[in-house]
Design a protein around this motif. Structure first.
Motif, PDB file in Angstrom:
ATOM      1  N   LEU A 137      67.246  68.202-122.870  1.00 52.51           N
ATOM      2  CA  LEU A 137      68.053  68.631-124.015  1.00 52.51           C
ATOM      3  C   LEU A 137      69.399  67.918-124.043  1.00 52.51           C
ATOM      4  N   VAL A 148      65.242  70.893-132.885  1.00 46.71           N
ATOM      5  CA  VAL A 148      64.486  71.041-131.641  1.00 46.71           C
ATOM      6  C   VAL A 148      63.835  72.416-131.588  1.00 46.71           C
ATOM      7  N   ARG A 149      62.542  72.419-131.402  1.00 43.82           N
ATOM      8  CA  ARG A 149      61.830  73.676-131.139  1.00 43.82           C
ATOM      9  C   ARG A 149      61.502  73.730-129.653  1.00 43.82           C
ATOM     10  N   ILE A 150      61.976  74.765-128.990  1.00 41.29           N
ATOM     11  CA  ILE A 150      61.661  74.947-127.572  1.00 41.29           C
ATOM     12  C   ILE A 150      60.553  75.980-127.460  1.00 41.29           C
ATOM     13  N   GLY A 159      66.870  80.039-126.495  1.00 37.89           N
ATOM     14  CA  GLY A 159      67.922  80.102-127.497  1.00 37.89           C
ATOM     15  C   GLY A 159      69.287  79.801-126.909  1.00 37.89           C
ATOM     16  N   LEU A 162      69.672  75.998-126.471  1.00 38.24           N
ATOM     17  CA  LEU A 162      70.000  75.325-127.730  1.00 38.24           C
ATOM     18  C   LEU A 162      71.483  75.479-128.050  1.00 38.24           C
ATOM     19  N   GLU A 163      71.985  76.682-127.849  1.00 42.01           N
ATOM     20  CA  GLU A 163      73.396  76.933-128.113  1.00 42.01           C
ATOM     21  C   GLU A 163      74.283  76.161-127.134  1.00 42.01           C
ATOM     22  N   LEU A 167      72.530  72.120-130.089  1.00 45.90           N
ATOM     23  CA  LEU A 167      71.406  71.520-130.794  1.00 45.90           C
ATOM     24  C   LEU A 167      70.904  72.430-131.913  1.00 45.90           C
ATOM     25  N   GLY A 169      68.055  74.068-133.944  1.00 40.53           N
ATOM     26  CA  GLY A 169      66.663  74.303-133.577  1.00 40.53           C
ATOM     27  C   GLY A 169      66.357  75.770-133.472  1.00 40.53           C
ATOM     28  N   GLU A 170      65.232  76.085-132.860  1.00 40.73           N
ATOM     29  CA  GLU A 170      64.822  77.473-132.694  1.00 40.73           C
ATOM     30  C   GLU A 170      63.902  77.602-131.491  1.00 40.73           C
ATOM     31  N   PRO A 171      63.994  78.732-130.794  1.00 40.14           N
ATOM     32  CA  PRO A 171      63.010  79.024-129.750  1.00 40.14           C
ATOM     33  C   PRO A 171      61.757  79.595-130.388  1.00 40.14           C
TER      34      PRO A 171
END
Length: 272
Positions: A137, A148-150, A159, A162-163, A167, A169-171
């Motif tokens: 990441l 980005v999808r995790i 989540g 990403l924060e 980035l 995106g979304e979990p």
């Protein structure tokens, strides 16, 4: 018998590691005195391991693999900016003062095999939310990817990552279908590794030109990569990242650049 500087790789399990082969290959090519070992260290023994090693002047440090990348950061005396930003360490370097500095070579190692590819503004899917995912990441944030999808079992942690890296995106659930706009799929989980279950994910939604990058390197040809090749997708194995991150660590441990001009020979050795 005179002592020689040495480094090692630690983890649990560790028998599958190719790091000793890589570092010993480079030491031999350069004619440098030194050694590189593999040592299994259980989670409960990690503190004692570092306490013992910091008292050994011949010990230059260690590479860190599953499951110690987060704990190693906390147990170090110092951390460089990269390890601090990633929030995980895969490399501990012992200074002449016996103090341990945590760094991270995974992020730059991950970037090496895709250096010529442009994912700026593109959609990416990352499997897993552990220590390896953090390095991935970080690299993706530097490339200014679009979304980005995790895919993770712990969506709260995903989540937070990403924060942490800023980035967009979304979990999503671990078994969520891939989005059709995905241009890069990265498996940062241990699934597919020898001794682990296979990573079962449908690559059908991926379009022509998509890249599938599996950080697993043992086996080199995972079921995920085999399926990607069957579909005509670009498939990248974990060996490039392994060699790339090892080269950075080698320079720290043995104070000499790794002889990368021998990469083709090294890859042949690692896959024989």
């Amino acid at each position: 018998m005179s002592s020689v500087p040495y480094a090692e790789v630690i983890g649990d399990p560790i028998a599958q590691s190719k790091s000793p082969t890589i570092h010993k290959f480079w030491l031999e090519k350069l004619g440098l005195p030194g050694d590189y070992r593999a040592r299994r260290v259980a989670a409960d023994d990690l503190f004692d391991f570092f306490e013992q090693r910091r008292r050994e002047p011949d010990w230059r440090g260690c590479n860190v693999t599953i499951p110690h990348k987060l704990s190693a950061l906390d147990l170090s005396d110092r951390r460089d900016d990269l390890a601090d930003s990633i929030g995980a360490s895969n490399c501990i370097v012992r200074g002449d003062d016996g103090l341990l500095t945590a760094t991270n070579t995974d992020s730059d190692g991950f970037a090496e095999p895709i250096a010529g590819m442009d994912f700026c503004g593109r959609e990416v899917a990352v499997i897993g939310a552990g220590g390896a995912a953090r390095a991935v990441l970080m690299s993706l944030a530097r490339r200014e990817v679009g979304f980005v999808r995790i895919h993770a079992r712990d969506r709260v942690r995903a989540g937070e990552l990403l924060e942490h890296f800023g980035l967009p995106g979304e979990p999503v659930p671990f078994d969520a279908p891939l989005a059709s706009a995905t241009t890069l799929l990265v498996n940062s989980s241990p699934l597919g590794m020898i001794g682990q279950p296979a990573l079962e994910i449908d690559l059908g939604p991926l379009g022509e030109g998509a890249v599938v990058y599996d950080l697993v390197y043992n086996p080199l040809e995972t079921l995920l990569l085999a399926e990607a090749r069957r579909r005509g997708l670009c498939a990248i194995d974990g060996l490039g990242m392994l060699i790339g991150q090892a080269a950075i660590a080698f320079a720290e441990f043995f104070e000499s650049p790794a002889p990368r001009e021998h990469d083709a020979e090294l890859r042949k050795l690692l896959t024989s």
